[in-house]
Write an enzyme that holds these catalytic residues in place. Structure first.
Site, PDB file in Angstrom:
ATOM      1  N   GLY A   1       0.821  -1.200   0.000  1.00 26.78           N
ATOM      2  CA  GLY A   1       0.000   0.000   0.000  1.00 26.78           C
ATOM      3  C   GLY A   1       0.861   1.257   0.000  1.00 26.78           C
ATOM      4  O   GLY A   1       1.911   1.316  -0.643  1.00 26.78           O
TER       5      GLY A   1
ATOM      6  N   GLU B   1      21.039  -6.886 -21.259  1.00 24.23           N
ATOM      7  CA  GLU B   1      21.360  -8.035 -22.136  1.00 24.23           C
ATOM      8  C   GLU B   1      20.303  -8.251 -23.210  1.00 24.23           C
ATOM      9  O   GLU B   1      20.050  -9.384 -23.631  1.00 24.23           O
ATOM     10  CB  GLU B   1      21.554  -9.327 -21.323  1.00 24.23           C
ATOM     11  CG  GLU B   1      22.440  -9.192 -20.107  1.00 24.23           C
ATOM     12  CD  GLU B   1      23.876  -8.833 -20.444  1.00 24.23           C
ATOM     13  OE1 GLU B   1      24.168  -8.576 -21.615  1.00 24.23           O
ATOM     14  OE2 GLU B   1      24.698  -8.780 -19.515  1.00 24.23           O
TER      15      GLU B   1
END
Length: 401
Positions: free
Chosen positions: A355, A379
């Site tokens: 929250g 990558e």
């Protein structure tokens, strides 16, 4: 977590290594990671500890002073380290890509010269493909090497070097037209040079400058830099493998290892996010009971755990495929794609479980929320992975009509 992401068929030695790394992560990394990350401070004490554990030589053969372990062992260690702090796993990854490229493609002199000191952690590796205007199109590299007697003169600008400042050896991919006639395919006129330098920033050797750290949203602590070559002279015996024109293939071989690593990092970060989410869900109470007792939260935890398990299984499969000596670009691409996407989703779900507190820097999930996006592009982006996967599937399932 004791229950998720278990790996069957490990040897006693592998289990002992992983247990040692897990203890190190729990005691030496997790307690300090968020504080160091917020300060963007290089984790020198952690790196020194990894050096003492011998992890910088994990995949380097025993004949060069390493542990001679498999890619699977390495990937599982990376998973554990990324669970503690992803930046630390990045420090190790680039080092191992260079060590792997040396082991697979280096001349005997190059192996003898570099690998023992890399295994000891006295030489730290970095590798450099990308350039400011390059993106994923490696064939568009403009940095160039021109032969001058027994040396090559390198000029150009490279980008996104992990360990760019702290490394003392950089594998640099550039164009080298010498011996390759005009019209040669771009990927056949590229060469990897082994560039030795002093750690640090500024001019680290004549003709080579590391301007400074790039300020990033996440993935802090580890230094990400540019590299500028202006008349950098490199002896011919520092061409990886001793022959020009093979750099693209050498780098792609290294990147396959790197993609397994990024998948492992995604698994590690996702595991930590799940741990934080399931723990907080049992501590936080609303409407008279722990939020973990609400069905909506249980559904979310179930989805998170399933994604952690699936990503881990694909990462392990890709590592084992590479260890077997078989081509693994399909499996590595799938693992990297799935693990990075699932990592983002699991981290976001853990963030939602927290929250409003998830938005606070006092809570660890805030750091993970900034770190996960890097895995989506490191990558090779998701789009690049899907291109690789699609092409390989068409090779495997070619229609004979």
């Amino acid at each position: 977590m004791a229950r998720l992401a278990q790996t069957a068929g490990l040897t006693d030695i592998q289990q002992e290594i992983l247990s040692t790394v897990r203890d190190f992560v729990d005691k030496e990394i997790i307690p300090v990671a968020t504080e160091l990350e917020h300060r963007d401070e290089y984790p020198q004490q952690i790196v020194d500890g990894l050096k003492e554990l011998g992890l910088f030589g994990l995949m380097i053969p025993e004949e060069y002073g390493g542990l001679g372990e498999s890619l699977l062992t390495y990937a599982l260690c990376v998973e554990e380290i990324a669970r503690g702090w992803m930046s630390v796993s990045g420090i190790i990854n680039t080092h191992f890509i260079v060590a792997y490229m040396l082991k697979q493609h280096g001349t005997q002199e190059q192996k003898d010269h570099f690998l023992p000191r890399m295994a000891a952690g006295d030489i730290r590796g970095a590798f450099s493909m990308s350039e400011p205007g390059l993106g994923s199109d490696v064939s568009a590299i403009t940095s160039k090497a021109v032969k001058d007697g027994e040396e090559y003169v390198l000029n150009g600008q490279k980008m996104w070097l992990t360990n760019g400042g702290t490394s003392s050896l950089v594998a640099v991919l550039v164009r080298s037209d010498e011996g390759h006639p005009e019209g040669t395919a771009p990927h056949k006129s590229m060469t990897t040079f082994l560039v030795e330098k002093e750690p640090g920033f500024g001019e680290v050797r004549p003709g080579l400058t590391i301007p400074g750290k790039i300020d990033k949203m996440g993935y802090k602590g580890v230094d990400t830099t540019e590299l500028i070559m202006d008349g950098l002279r490199i002896p011919a015996n520092r061409v990886l493998g001793g022959v020009t024109g093979r750099g693209f293939y050498q780098m792609m071989d290294g990147v396959e290892v790197g993609r397994v690593n990024v998948a492992a990092r995604g698994c590690g970060v996702a595991q930590r996010a799940f741990e934080l989410g399931v723990q907080y869900a049992q501590q936080r109470h609303t409407f008279g009971k722990a939020i973990a007792q609400h069905q909506a939260i249980q559904f979310k935890l179930a989805e998170m755990a399933t994604k952690v398990e699936a990503a881990h299984a694909m990462m392990v499969n890709a590592a084992r495929k590479k260890d077997s000596g078989e081509r693994n670009d399909l499996e590595a691409g799938m693992a990297k794609y799935l693990a990075s996407e699932y990592c983002k989703e699991v981290v976001e779900d853990a963030f939602r479980i927290h929250g409003g507190y998830g938005f606070s820097k006092e809570y660890e999930i805030e750091r993970l929320y900034r770190e996960a996006p890097m895995l989506l592009i490191g990558e090779g982006t998701a789009e690049i992975q899907k291109m690789i996967i699609g092409r390989r599937l068409l090779e495997e399932y070619r229609f004979q009509g």
